[in-house]
Structures are given as structure tokens and as C-alpha cells.
Write a protein that holds these residues in place. Structure first.
Motif, PDB file in Angstrom:
ATOM      1  N   ASP A   1      40.894  29.480  28.227  1.00  0.00           N
ATOM      2  CA  ASP A   1      41.884  30.912  28.777  1.00  0.00           C
ATOM      3  C   ASP A   1      41.583  31.282  30.287  1.00  0.00           C
ATOM      4  O   ASP A   1      40.210  31.528  30.899  1.00  0.00           O
TER       5      ASP A   1
ATOM      6  N   TRP B   1      34.551  36.214  25.056  1.00  0.00           N
ATOM      7  CA  TRP B   1      35.673  37.550  24.908  1.00  0.00           C
ATOM      8  C   TRP B   1      35.186  38.217  23.478  1.00  0.00           C
ATOM      9  O   TRP B   1      35.371  36.789  22.317  1.00  0.00           O
TER      10      TRP B   1
ATOM     11  N   ILE C   1      43.235  33.716  31.504  1.00  0.00           N
ATOM     12  CA  ILE C   1      43.548  35.019  31.983  1.00  0.00           C
ATOM     13  C   ILE C   1      43.672  35.321  33.816  1.00  0.00           C
ATOM     14  O   ILE C   1      44.290  36.106  34.344  1.00  0.00           O
ATOM     15  N   TYR C   2      42.280  35.192  33.679  1.00  0.00           N
ATOM     16  CA  TYR C   2      41.639  36.415  35.369  1.00  0.00           C
ATOM     17  C   TYR C   2      41.302  34.776  36.180  1.00  0.00           C
ATOM     18  O   TYR C   2      41.329  35.355  37.539  1.00  0.00           O
TER      19      TYR C   2
ATOM     20  N   ASN D   1      36.576  30.735  29.010  1.00  0.00           N
ATOM     21  CA  ASN D   1      36.591  31.195  29.637  1.00  0.00           C
ATOM     22  C   ASN D   1      36.123  31.360  30.466  1.00  0.00           C
ATOM     23  O   ASN D   1      35.228  31.684  30.753  1.00  0.00           O
TER      24      ASN D   1
ATOM     25  N   GLY E   1      51.036  38.628  24.613  1.00  0.00           N
ATOM     26  CA  GLY E   1      50.165  38.516  25.526  1.00  0.00           C
ATOM     27  C   GLY E   1      49.646  37.644  24.916  1.00  0.00           C
ATOM     28  O   GLY E   1      49.912  36.421  24.237  1.00  0.00           O
ATOM     29  N   ALA E   2      48.526  36.786  25.958  1.00  0.00           N
ATOM     30  CA  ALA E   2      47.512  36.001  25.776  1.00  0.00           C
ATOM     31  C   ALA E   2      46.614  36.237  24.715  1.00  0.00           C
ATOM     32  O   ALA E   2      46.687  35.329  24.128  1.00  0.00           O
ATOM     33  N   LYS E   3      46.639  37.145  24.101  1.00  0.00           N
ATOM     34  CA  LYS E   3      45.646  37.259  22.785  1.00  0.00           C
ATOM     35  C   LYS E   3      46.313  36.754  21.961  1.00  0.00           C
ATOM     36  O   LYS E   3      46.239  36.348  20.970  1.00  0.00           O
TER      37      LYS E   3
ATOM     38  N   SER F   1      49.296  39.839  32.303  1.00  0.00           N
ATOM     39  CA  SER F   1      47.929  41.038  32.133  1.00  0.00           C
ATOM     40  C   SER F   1      47.728  41.927  33.502  1.00  0.00           C
ATOM     41  O   SER F   1      47.287  43.330  33.985  1.00  0.00           O
ATOM     42  N   LYS F   2      46.170  40.763  33.371  1.00  0.00           N
ATOM     43  CA  LYS F   2      45.332  41.441  34.468  1.00  0.00           C
ATOM     44  C   LYS F   2      46.110  41.104  36.033  1.00  0.00           C
ATOM     45  O   LYS F   2      45.517  42.096  36.625  1.00  0.00           O
TER      46      LYS F   2
ATOM     47  N   ASN G   1      35.408  36.594  30.855  1.00  0.00           N
ATOM     48  CA  ASN G   1      35.229  38.178  30.322  1.00  0.00           C
ATOM     49  C   ASN G   1      33.822  38.015  29.081  1.00  0.00           C
ATOM     50  O   ASN G   1      33.945  37.270  28.560  1.00  0.00           O
TER      51      ASN G   1
ATOM     52  N   ARG H   1      52.487  43.273  27.947  1.00  0.00           N
ATOM     53  CA  ARG H   1      52.416  42.389  26.551  1.00  0.00           C
ATOM     54  C   ARG H   1      52.632  40.560  26.421  1.00  0.00           C
ATOM     55  O   ARG H   1      53.843  41.062  26.120  1.00  0.00           O
TER      56      ARG H   1
END
Ligand code: PMP
Length: 783
Positions: free
Chosen positions: A201, A123, A203-204, A169, A97-99, A235-236, A173, A244
Motif C-alpha cells: 500500500d 491502518w 498511497i502516501y 504500508n 478508491g485505494a480502499k 486521494s492523498k 498511516n 474515489r
């Protein structure tokens, strides 16, 4: 005990509210969940197929630590195709996961006390992960009118020599704000001149609307690329949250550092998921565009509905899948007597009353807002919008409620302080001289207390201690030549000294340095009084909670965790029982009868006692208090923090339960009226408490055994003592000095006491307070 590191962070609030919504659904409640940060679409079939194939081909073993080479290649190709970036395989790491990538990145780069700039709204994970690494999150609030974007000026003024990185980000988010190329360039211009990393980040990145053109921060030029670590994942964009898989791309040295951590934490990301992600990145991308146009439709719908709500604003997001309306005009309104004070209160109200789960803006560092996710289905979004509109329209402007003005002092020192209980005369004299120099006449309080016949003078420059002291004790007679038996100096503001207590028995002097908390002051006084009265008057103190039953006394003695307080207040509900003392009693023998006195005018009571006796809360409202928690950030109640149901969120200006270090000075006559408080009782029963699941409920103990238990301060069995290593002789923490001579005095006293009383070992882990009542009431008849 859990580590300090963990105590500084909380569970992810988004996970918490989602879990709550799921639990409500499981109970059959029709909850609409607009809190989740995951698309409601299924993972596309070709991706699922690739996962199945991995299983069929037995691709189910450990993989390379940093990820399988094919997937790295696919990531490199995607970064190249989408952003013109070029990376080598050593510059890529695949994580769970990115997290997980972000976590390893922060752990790999951030040293203790280094600052990480985090624009707010952020976030939820960013500040927490920086805190876990012992770094310092530096939160820079952005403005809605600036599109929630960090400006170059803001960045410039936030940077200091301590700054190590910024987390950017894009798209964001929770706001959905996205940076255009020129806006990123303005930030990059500053960063280029600084020794600073950018954690980008992204991710979106695929979820952008209205033809917004996304730019990756690393794509701004070769120089800036050296300072950027991209965080991304599947994920997104591919609706693969549960698989994950996330990744990072950046300088090889940093990726290598992250790989070291990964090799000791997860080893590698799931083999099957890596194969599925390979298909996601390499395979056809039309599912992504389908999803994006659907999200855009939902965003437009959500915005349109929000615009019908009076007095609110909502930023139009360019990316991600969240709406972040400002609902602060609805704060201070109420529904059926419950006042909404902040975003937590509003989120709580929406969940309870409208069965709608959204996330409080405070979780993202922006309390005026709430986050609504439109990653949920259109049907849920429609229902959710109906519910929020209806719920907000139900809120009424509050009639001015009369707030209780709590008389509360917050002290710098919150708990007991290290004590040197037997300093010599020379040291005592030096310390007293030092204290005297800090007691200037314009800030000096002095008051003589009569503590069970022992006169103790307090000399202090701390008005709060003086206040509590005067409340706590009866005054000594006002005589000009009054010679106190002992003196306590409590002096604050002495540079270079740690909070500490000292005691010299020869001169009966207590010295409290830089400690404004009343607990240590009271303990020092009690220690002094015991020291005086044991020798001079043959009067001894017992630490315990006492009640009177028609002239006969019972005392509950035991370490923390044995439910002493619960038992005490339960018994008090019986009309035959009356309150005697909550902490310490002084005992003298008269005609063989052990007479116990309550020496305190007011009781120093932990406010979390309300949990055992709810009536107290109204009484605390009118009493002087110390360290009652008034802000959720200060709450120390781990169990309570795990729930969403916080009274501070729901409109209460304080919480009596939230800290073990909060106390009040309570008039014992207020508790159940004058008829239910007795100042003197003849002790007849001693209940030594223990708490476990195996020992017998109640055992009568012989004198020798009881003495042994009392002296060791250990009530056998598996006690739940919170400080298991620190057994207090005679369960009495106010007994500072435990010289052999003093212990012998104690032993003699307790021997005599036990000869004149019945002593039981009571296991509150299995027996209820009714058993105490039975024993006491049946024996009381046989006078
Ligand atoms: N970054 C941001 C901004 C996110 O919103 C999320 C998911 N909520 C993540 C990272 C983590 O994504 P992953 O599921 O890959 O761990």
C-alpha cells in the motif's frame, strides 16, 4: 439477523470520529478536527476542470470494468517514470478508491483461515478486511525504537505454512514511518524464498519529507515484482479523497480476479473521476510538491509543539501526514473524577473537554498512542496543539481510587444449549454412568435445594454452578435420609461432547454436559420442578414478572422485546407496588384464590436491567455476577459500539449493559428494602404484552382468546420478538417437555387461573405503564 461476518468487524474508527466532529460542528461547537486522513487543500484547478469537461462531453456512462484505457496508460507511465517499473494494461485495475482496490485484492486472494501478516501500528482497515474475507490477520507489533519498521527477523519468525500475504504500508498511516531501500531489500530477501504475496500500500508515496527517497516494493527486482500487488490512488497526493479513485498493479491473473469481483460490485469507478485522475497523473505535478513542502512545515511545527509536553515521546515521521505521539504516561490520570485508562479514554477526554478530535491509537493496534493528522489547516493545527497541551496539563495524578472488586465469573458457554427433553431410561442410565465417572471426590459439589417444596439435588464439578445454585435457592432441610424429588448432574470436562442438556421425566433426572453457564442449569431445574409439582402437588408455574399491590398480584407475561422489564421497574417506583418475582412464580389454588409464590432466595437477573433501573448498578457491584463484560473487545451492544461514549473507555472496569448474556444473583430485599418485597401474592391481573404501533393500547380479553394466545406463545400483532420463529408455549422457555398430556395440564391450569383473574392484552408499543397502574389501582379498590 446480521451475518456473523459483519458482527466480527466494527465501523472504521477514523470515519466514526470524523463524523462525530462534523456533528458537533453542526451544533455550533467549535471543534478542531485533527482526525481526518485527508488534505485540507482543494483539488487543483486543472484536475477539477478535467472533471467538468468530462461532464460537458457527456462522459457520464459506464466505462470499462477495469478502468478507462487512457487512465491505465497514465498509471503505467507514472509507475515507469517514477520507479522504472513496467506493467501491461491487463496488470492494472482502477477502482473506487485505494480502499476498494485493497478490498477486492483481499477477496480475490485470501481463503478461509489463511494468514495475512500485518505489522502494527496498522491502518485500521487491514485487519478488518482480512476478517471479512474469513482470513486471519496476524498482527506483528513493531517498535518505536526501530522506527516502527518491521524487521527481517520479525518477518521470518511470523511466516508459517498458513501465511498467504503481508500488507506493507509504506509510508505508514498512522506512524509516518517509511522504509529505505535496504530495509525493503532485507524483507524481500525473505519473501523471495517463501510462497507469499506482498500487498504494497503505497498511497502516501508522494508525501515524503527531508529528501527521503521513496522506493516501491515492486521495484526491488523482477522476481519480487511477481509477488507484489501495488495499491495506490490519487486521494492523498492530489487532494482528491472524495473523487474515489484508486488502483492496483500486479500479476494479470490476480488483477483479473479482482476485476471479476469489481464487475459484480461497483462495475467501474466513476467515469468523471477517472477523467479527472487522468489529468492528475498526466498533468503538471507542481501542486504535489507545494503540498509536500507545506506538510513538512506542519509536521515540523506539530513536532516542535509536542516536544514541549512533559513525559511524552513522538517519532519523527518521514512520510504521510500524521503524528503518532506516545501519551501513555497520561493514562491513569484523571480530570474531575474521570479517569483516563487508555487511548480511547484520552481521545474521548480530548473531544469532550478540549473539543479536539484525534484518533485513539488502539484503533491502529497501538494503545499507547494517539494519531494527530496534520493534513488539517495550519490554523487548525495551531489551535489543536494549544488545546492538547492545555488539556494534558489539566490531568491530575489519581488518588488511589478504590476499585470495586467485581465478583464475576466468565463462563465458556454463554447462552442456552440444545436440549433433549425426553430421553429414555436407557440413555439416562448411560449418561448418568458417564457423568459419575467425571465426578471425582476432590472436585465434587453437591447441594440440596428446596424449590417451592420440590427437593432438587445438584451434583456438579463446576464450582461456579454450585455457587450460583446455593445463592439462588433455599436449602432443603438437613436430614440424613433425605430423598430428593429429582437430581441434576452438571458435569464439565467431558472430552468429545458438545454442550447439551438432557431430561428424563420418569426418573426426574436432568443432565447438563460441558455447560458452565448457570442459565441452562437453572432452566433445567425449573423444568424438573414444574414436572414434579404439576403432577404431585397440582402447583403450576407461570413465566412472568410479578408485583404485589396490597395483597393482590399482577403478572406481566410476554415474549422478549415487549418492554416487560421497563414496565416492571416503572411500576415498582410507585410506593403501593412491591416486588414479587422477576421470572417465574409457582401458583396453587387455595379457596379459589390463585396464590403465587416466589421460590427464589435470590433473583437471577440480566445485568443489562440497569438500563431500566439505574439504582441496580450499585447492588450488582456487591452481588455475584456471571459474564459481565470487562473489555471493550467483548462488548456485544451494537448500538453502544457505534458511539464513542463507552464507559469502559472512561474508566469503568466493567459494563453491565454490554452483553445480554451477563447475569447477577441479586437479593430481592436489596432492591427497595424489605418492605418492598413480598414472597406471596394472590394473582388478580394478567397482562399479556405485545409491542406494535397499530394495535389498541389495552384490551380486556376473554378466557378463550387469552388461552389461545398463551398456548401459542404469540401475543398477536407484530411482536418485536427477538426469536420470532421460536414461540414458547405459555411464553415459558423453562417448559422443556411439551407432550400433549402436559399441554393439557397447562391448559386446564390456565383456564382456572383466567376464571379467577382479569386478563388484558397490553400493547407497550403505544401504552405506557401508567395505564397498568390506572387499571390495577382502580380495580384494587373494588375488592
Ligand atoms: N491506504 C491507506 C494507508 C490509507 O491511509 C488510506 C486512506 N486513509 C487508503 C489506503 C485509502 O485511500 P482511498 O481514499 O483511495 O480509498
Amino acid at each position: 439477523m446480521i451475518s456473523e461476518r459483519i458482527n466480527q468487524i466494527g465501523v472504521s474508527p477514523t470515519l466514526k470520529i470524523s463524523a462525530k466532529a462534523k456533528a458537533m460542528k453542526a451544533q455550533g461547537i467549535d471543534v478542531v478536527d485533527l482526525s481526518a486522513g485527508e488534505p485540507d487543500f482543494s483539488t487543483p484547478d486543472n484536475i477539477k476542470q478535467a472533471g467538468k469537461q468530462a461532464i460537458d462531453e457527456d462522459f457520464t456512462k459506464y466505462t470499462e470494468n477495469e478502468g478507462i484505457p487512457d487512465l491505465k496508460k497514465a498509471i503505467i507511465n507514472r509507475l515507469n517514470e517514477d520507479h522504472g517499473l513496467s506493467y501491461d494494461p491487463e496488470e492494472i485495475i482502477i477502482s473506487s478508491g485505494a480502499k476498494n482496490s485493497l478490498y477486492h485484492l483481499v477477496m480475490a486472494l485470501i481463503n478461509e483461515s489463511e494468514e495475512v501478516i500485518i505489522p502494527a501500528p496498522y491502518w485500521v482497515t487491514y485487519p478488518q478486511v482480512v476478517t471479512l474475507a474469513k482470513g486471519k490477520p496476524l498482527i506483528i507489533p513493531t517498535k518505536e525504537e526501530n522506527g516502527f519498521l518491521l524487521t527481517a527477523d520479525q518477518l521470518k519468525s511470523a511466516i508459517s505454512p498458513a501465511t498467504k500475504a503481508i500488507i506493507l504500508n509504506n509510508p505508514s498511516n498512522p506512524t509516518g514511518a517509511a522504509y529505505q531501500r535496504h530495509q525493503l531489500e532485507a524483507l524481500a530477501d525473505i519473501i523471495l524464498d517463501e510462497d507469499l504475496y506482498v500487498f504494497a500500500d503505497e498511497i502516501y508515496e508522494k508525501l515524503v519529507y527531508d529528501d527521503f527517497h521513496f522506493t516501491s516494493f515492486a521495484a526491488l527486482g523482477e522476481d519480487i515484482k511477481k509477488k507484489v500487488i501495488i495499491i495506490n490512488g490519487v486521494s492523498k497526493a492530489y487532494s482528491m479523497t472524495g473523487w474515489r479513485i484508486g488502483y492496483a498493479a500486479g500479476p494479470a491473473e490476480i488483477i483479473n480476479g479482482m476485476a471479476k469481483i469489481q464487475s459484480h460490485s461497483t462495475s467501474n469507478a466513476c467515469s468523471i473521476s477517472q477523467k479527472a485522475s487522468l489529468e492528475a497523473l498526466k498533468g503538471p505535478q507542481y501542486e504535489v510538491s507545494k503540498m509536500v513542502s507545506e506538510f513538512q512545515r506542519r509536521r515540523n511545527y506539530g513536532l516542535m509543539r509536542l516536544q514541549t509536553i512533559p513525559d511524552i515521546s513522538c517519532f519523527k515521521p518521514q512520510g504521510a501526514f500524521y503524528l503518532f505521539p506516545n501519551l501513555s504516561t497520561y493514562y491513569e490520570k484523571e480530570f474531575e473524577g474521570t479517569q483516563i485508562r487508555n487511548s480511547f479514554g484520552l481521545a474521548y477526554y480530548l473531544l469532550k473537554e478540549a473539543k479536539l478530535a484525534v484518533v485513539a491509537g488502539d484503533s491502529f493496534g497501538a494503545d499507547d498512542y494517539i494519531r494527530i493528522s496534520y493534513a488539517a489547516s495550519m490554523e487548525d493545527l495551531e489551535k489543536g496543539m494549544d488545546r492538547i497541551i492545555q488539556a494534558l496539563s489539566q490531568l491530575k495524578t489519581t488518588k488511589k481510587v478504590r476499585r470495586v472488586a467485581l465478583n464475576n465469573t466468565i463462563t465458556k458457554v454463554k447462552k442456552s444449549v440444545p436440549t433433549e427433553a425426553d430421553i429414555n431410561l436407557k440413555m439416562r442410565d448411560a449418561l448418568v454412568a458417564e457423568m459419575e465417572t467425571h465426578l471425582s471426590f476432590e472436585n465434587y459439589f453437591e447441594w440440596n435445594a428446596n424449590i417451592n417444596g420440590v427437593l432438587v439435588q445438584l451434583r456438579t464439578n463446576i464450582s461456579h454452578l454450585y455457587d450460583f445454585w446455593v445463592e439462588n435457592w433455599y436449602p432443603a432441610q438437613l436430614e440424613a435420609e433425605l430423598e430428593p424429588h429429582g437430581i441434576i448432574y452438571a458435569v464439565d470436562g467431558i472430552a468429545g461432547r458438545e454442550p447439551r442438556a438432557f431430561y428424563n421425566s420418569e426418573t426426574k433426572t436432568g443432565i447438563l454436559v460441558n455447560t458452565d453457564n448457570y442459565g441452562p442449569c437453572r432452566s433445567l431445574a425449573l423444568n424438573l420442578v414444574m414436572d414434579v409439582s404439576e403432577r404431585l402437588f397440582n402447583v403450576h408455574a407461570i413465566r412472568g414478572m410479578t408485583e404485589d399491590i396490597e395483597g393482590n398480584g399482577l403478572i406481566l407475561i410476554g415474549p422478549p422485546g415487549t418492554k416487560k422489564t421497563e414496565l416492571f421497574f416503572f411500576l415498582l417506583q410507585d410506593k403501593k407496588f412491591s416486588l414479587h418475582s422477576n421470572d417465574i412464580v409457582f401458583v396453587r389454588f387455595s379457596g379459589g384464590l390463585p396464590l403465587a409464590d416466589c421460590a427464589e432466595r435470590k433473583l437471577y437477573l440480566p445485568t443489562n436491567t440497569v438500563e431500566s433501573y439505574h439504582r441496580l448498578s450499585k447492588l450488582f457491584d456487591n452481588s455475584k455476577c456471571e459474564n459481565v463484560i470487562t473489555r471493550k473487545e467483548d462488548c456485544q451492544d451494537e448500538d453502544c459500539l457505534r458511539q464513542d461514549d463507552c464507559r469502559l473507555d472512561r474508566g469503568s472496569p466493567y459494563c453491565y449493559k454490554a452483553s445480554k448474556g451477563a447475569y447477577t444473583m441479586l437479593d430481592p430485599y436489596w432492591i427497595e428494602g424489605p418492605a418492598k418485597h413480598t414472597k406471596r401474592t394472590a394473582l388478580r391481573w394478567i397482562f399479556i404484552l405485545r409491542y406494535d404501533s397499530v394495535s389498541p393500547p389495552v384490551v380486556k380479553v376473554e378466557i378463550e382468546d387469552a388461552l389461545r394466545i398463551l398456548e401459542s406463545g404469540q401475543s398477536l400483532g407484530v411482536s418485536r420478538s427477538l426469536t420470532p420463529s421460536k414461540n414458547q408455549p405459555f411464553f415459558n422457555p423453562h417448559l422443556f417437555l411439551s407432550t400433549p398430556e402436559r399441554m393439557e395440564l397447562q391448559r386446564k391450569f390456565f383456564q382456572r387461573l383466567l376464571e379467577n383473574t382479569s386478563c388484558y392484552l397490553f400493547n407497550s408499543g403505544v401504552a405506557s405503564a401508567d395505564r397498568i397502574k390506572e387499571i390495577v389501582l382502580s380495580e384494587a379498590k373494588t375488592k
